[in-house]
Design a protein around this motif. Structure first.
Motif, PDB file in Angstrom:
ATOM      1  N   ASN A 120      29.851  41.326  40.006  1.00 12.52           N
ATOM      2  CA  ASN A 120      30.462  40.414  40.966  1.00 12.52           C
ATOM      3  C   ASN A 120      31.195  39.297  40.247  1.00 12.52           C
ATOM      4  O   ASN A 120      30.841  38.909  39.117  1.00 12.52           O
ATOM      5  N   GLU A 121      32.218  38.785  40.906  1.00  8.24           N
ATOM      6  CA  GLU A 121      33.019  37.715  40.324  1.00  8.24           C
ATOM      7  C   GLU A 121      32.141  36.521  39.962  1.00  8.24           C
ATOM      8  O   GLU A 121      31.282  36.095  40.729  1.00  8.24           O
ATOM      9  N   TYR A 150      38.648  43.493  34.020  1.00  9.43           N
ATOM     10  CA  TYR A 150      37.887  42.775  35.032  1.00  9.43           C
ATOM     11  C   TYR A 150      36.994  41.692  34.438  1.00  9.43           C
ATOM     12  O   TYR A 150      36.331  40.980  35.182  1.00  9.43           O
ATOM     13  N   ALA A 183      33.714  29.777  44.114  1.00  9.22           N
ATOM     14  CA  ALA A 183      34.228  31.028  44.685  1.00  9.22           C
ATOM     15  C   ALA A 183      33.884  31.119  46.165  1.00  9.22           C
ATOM     16  O   ALA A 183      34.691  31.562  46.979  1.00  9.22           O
ATOM     17  N   ARG A 209      39.316  44.352  44.582  1.00  6.52           N
ATOM     18  CA  ARG A 209      39.142  44.152  43.147  1.00  6.52           C
ATOM     19  C   ARG A 209      40.012  43.027  42.611  1.00  6.52           C
ATOM     20  O   ARG A 209      40.359  43.017  41.448  1.00  6.52           O
ATOM     21  N   GLY A 210      40.394  42.091  43.443  1.00  6.85           N
ATOM     22  CA  GLY A 210      41.146  40.945  42.977  1.00  6.85           C
ATOM     23  C   GLY A 210      42.624  41.112  43.242  1.00  6.85           C
ATOM     24  O   GLY A 210      43.197  42.148  43.002  1.00  6.85           O
ATOM     25  N   MET A 231      35.627  38.606  36.237  1.00  4.30           N
ATOM     26  CA  MET A 231      36.731  37.941  36.939  1.00  4.30           C
ATOM     27  C   MET A 231      36.944  38.476  38.350  1.00  4.30           C
ATOM     28  O   MET A 231      37.474  37.779  39.213  1.00  4.30           O
ATOM     29  N   TYR A 232      36.567  39.755  38.593  1.00  3.14           N
ATOM     30  CA  TYR A 232      36.778  40.366  39.913  1.00  3.14           C
ATOM     31  C   TYR A 232      35.556  41.212  40.276  1.00  3.14           C
ATOM     32  O   TYR A 232      34.892  41.765  39.409  1.00  3.14           O
ATOM     33  N   ASP A 233      35.293  41.319  41.554  1.00  4.75           N
ATOM     34  CA  ASP A 233      34.225  42.202  42.018  1.00  4.75           C
ATOM     35  C   ASP A 233      34.560  43.647  41.668  1.00  4.75           C
ATOM     36  O   ASP A 233      35.711  44.073  41.748  1.00  4.75           O
TER      37      ASP A 233
END
Length: 596
Positions: free
Chosen positions: A24-25, A57, A86, A192-193, A9-11
């Motif tokens: 990576n997302e 994540y 994205a 990180r989002g 979901m997040y880098d």
């Protein structure tokens, strides 16, 4: 163990040598161990690489490998669509972010200014969180970091596996350098989002916490009857107006001895610091996230009345490097010293518990008690008792406007000095030393040329020119090192006050919102929505809020005068010593030239 697919979901950037996996997302990974513990799981990417990833994540996908929202697409197809989406979203958000930065510069004061004629209670008025506090102490760092867990003479802090999700120990991405902060803090974002942004890198919406269930100041102003709290915060009138009551004895807290510890059988590492209050000389140990917890609790409890500057920023890469640890310790020291100097914060139960818990049970009990504290947010004013007559609304509004005007002007001045100081630092550590080096090399080259003439009567001159060239090379080194001896402390002081001043738009907004409610009270009485007694209570309570604001400003001013007197004196003393050293070196170089 059965493996499961999951969508990132997040880098997440792995810390080298820490058994983590960079993801990576939108990427699809395979969960090989979902129960590593401490908020982490083990995953494997499509290349077969394994490592730890934060549990929050990733999103576990159904066992058939299809996303419930994928409309029948395969995982691979959906991952491609997600990555495409994205990219589009990132491009759009970058453009929007650019436009926003041009308009407001992510300045917390922009929200304050925009709210002047509007709704002062909007929870959207929170600006970008200012950077963390500076420091001028404990600059000596051990040469070798002890990898043993903790300090034998101090309680080791909460256990690493308690039931309060206390072990999520990732650090956010910002750098500790105020140069990098000032250049990238407004644009860097939280890598990180956004949904994972920490309290120390962005403003916390206070209505997310207990004590903020009702919007705005109504919770305090319109309460039918305020409970008599056990804790009282008296406000007296001194020579300079309303002021907090200062304790008879003060104390500081020494932050020192950073040590590297580990958990999960060495898979995860962290740095903990030894804290020693000067009034007890009894040490306790805390990790950065424990400081982060304290910051959040202080912000939630006192943030409507007292500016609580954010902690030094979190960081992912290089967080175990000696330079970063030293800088973070300096800034934690400054932050703790600032909290110890505040008569309300330093005497609060949550702050005392942070410094004086004796075992894990006592820590957990105090931690949960602090998190259930209902005397937080605007309700903190219910604990305050001014020993002075109530103020009228005109005077209250004038005091509030004066505070807003001064703090905004000081915020501009501090930022200007930070910008100028940053440019001067870069010049002193870059172009300026190079210019002195060029002069030195040119003089030495000239002496070499003169020596090739074969003329016997110029040896003394050539030697003198050579030494003059070497002197300028020495001056280049002095110029490059000087900012660490003087400008560093001036910049750190300004950095710290930038953090304080960034809190005032919200504090002023709270007071403005209360004033607006009181102004509306006549209409509410006329429509029988409140009683005349309710209106009288509102006026009395907004007067209490004004006394608190004035008491805090008197504390702020006294500290400001002391701090800037100290730091500018230090800067000038170091500058005098710097130029005297250069003058002496030039005099020595001059003495070598023959008198004709």
């Amino acid at each position: 163990m059965r493996t499961k697919p999951a969508r990132v979901m997040y880098d997440f950037a792995a810390e080298p040598g820490n058994n983590e996996l960079t993801v990576n997302e939108g990427e699809i990974i395979t969960i090989t161990n979902p129960d590593v513990g401490g908020g982490w799981l083990e995953g494997r990417n499509i290349k077969g690489e394994r490592g730890l990833v934060p549990t929050d994540y990733v999103e576990i996908l159904p066992s058939d490998g299809k996303d419930q929202f994928s409309c029948g697409n395969s995982v691979a197809d959906q991952a491609f669509l997600d990555s495409l989406s994205a990219s589009t979203t990132q491009a759009s958000s970058s453009a929007a972010s650019s436009n926003h930065q041009v308009g407001s510069g992510n300045d917390p004061w922009s929200a304050w200014s925009a709210s002047k004629s509007g709704n002062w209670e909007s929870s959207e008025g929170w600006g970008a969180k200012p950077d963390g506090a500076g420091a001028q102490r404990n600059t000596n760092t051990p040469d070798n970091w002890d990898t043993a867990f903790g300090h034998p003479q101090a309680y080791q802090g909460p256990a690493t596996g308690d039931d309060d999700d206390w072990d999520e120990d990732w650090d956010g991405p910002k750098s500790s350098s105020y140069f990098k902060d000032s250049e990238s803090a407004d644009t860097g974002g939280v890598q990180r989002g956004n949904s994972r942004a920490s309290a120390s890198s962005m403003k916390i919406p206070l209505n997310k916490f207990p004590g903020f269930a009702k919007p705005g100041t109504e919770q305090y102003l319109l309460a039918k009857q305020l409970a008599k709290p056990k804790e009282k915060i008296p406000i007296i009138v001194g020579d300079y107006g309303p002021m907090w009551v200062y304790p008879t004895s003060t104390f500081d807290c020494v932050v020192a001895d950073p040590r590297k510890g580990s958990k999960m059988y060495g898979l995860k590492s962290y740095i903990e610091y030894q804290l020693t209050p000067t009034n007890t000389n009894r040490s306790v140990n805390h990790r950065y996230k424990h400081f982060d917890w304290l910051y959040e609790r202080l912000l939630v409890k006192f943030g409507s009345a007292i500016p609580i500057p954010s902690l030094p920023d979190k960081q992912v890469t290089g967080r175990f490097e000696e330079e970063f640890i030293k800088m973070r310790m300096e800034r934690l020291q400054s932050w703790m010293t600032r909290m110890c100097r505040h008569p309300v914060i330093s005497e609060s139960e949550v702050f005392q518990q942070f410094l004086n818990f004796r075992d894990e049970k006592e820590w957990k009990t105090g931690k949960r008690k602090a998190e259930r504290d209902e005397l937080a947010g605007v309700m903190i004013f219910s604990t305050m008792e001014p020993e002075a007559p109530d103020l009228d609304l005109v005077e209250i509004e004038q005091k509030c406007e004066a505070v807003g005007k001064f703090t905004k002007a000081m915020d501009d001045g501090v930022k200007e000095l930070l910008t100028v100081g940053q440019e001067h630092w870069k010049r002193c550590t870059g172009p300026l030393p190079k210019e002195y080096q060029k002069i030195g090399k040119a003089l030495q080259s000239l002496a070499t040329v003169f020596s090739s003439s074969g003329y016997q009567g110029e040896t003394d001159l050539n030697d003198a020119i050579t030494e003059a060239g070497k002197t300028y090379e020495e001056i280049a080194s002095l110029v490059a090192e000087q900012p660490k001896k003087d400008l560093h402390f001036l910049m750190e002081c300004n950095h710290e006050y930038k953090g304080f001043l960034g809190c005032f738009p919200d504090i002023i907004g709270t007071h403005k919102g209360a004033l607006e409610k009181v102004k509306e009270s006549d209409k509410l009485v006329a429509t029988s929505k409140i009683t005349p007694q309710d209106k009288q209570n509102m006026v009395k309570r907004v007067s209490t809020m004004s006394y608190a604001l004035q008491a805090e400003m008197n504390h702020f001013h006294s500290n400001r005068i002391y701090d800037y007197n100290s730091v500018i004196r230090l800067y000038l003393e170091q500058q005098v010593q710097f130029y005297e050293t250069i003058a002496e070196k030039l005099r020595q170089a001059l003495s070598r030239f023959p008198v004709m």
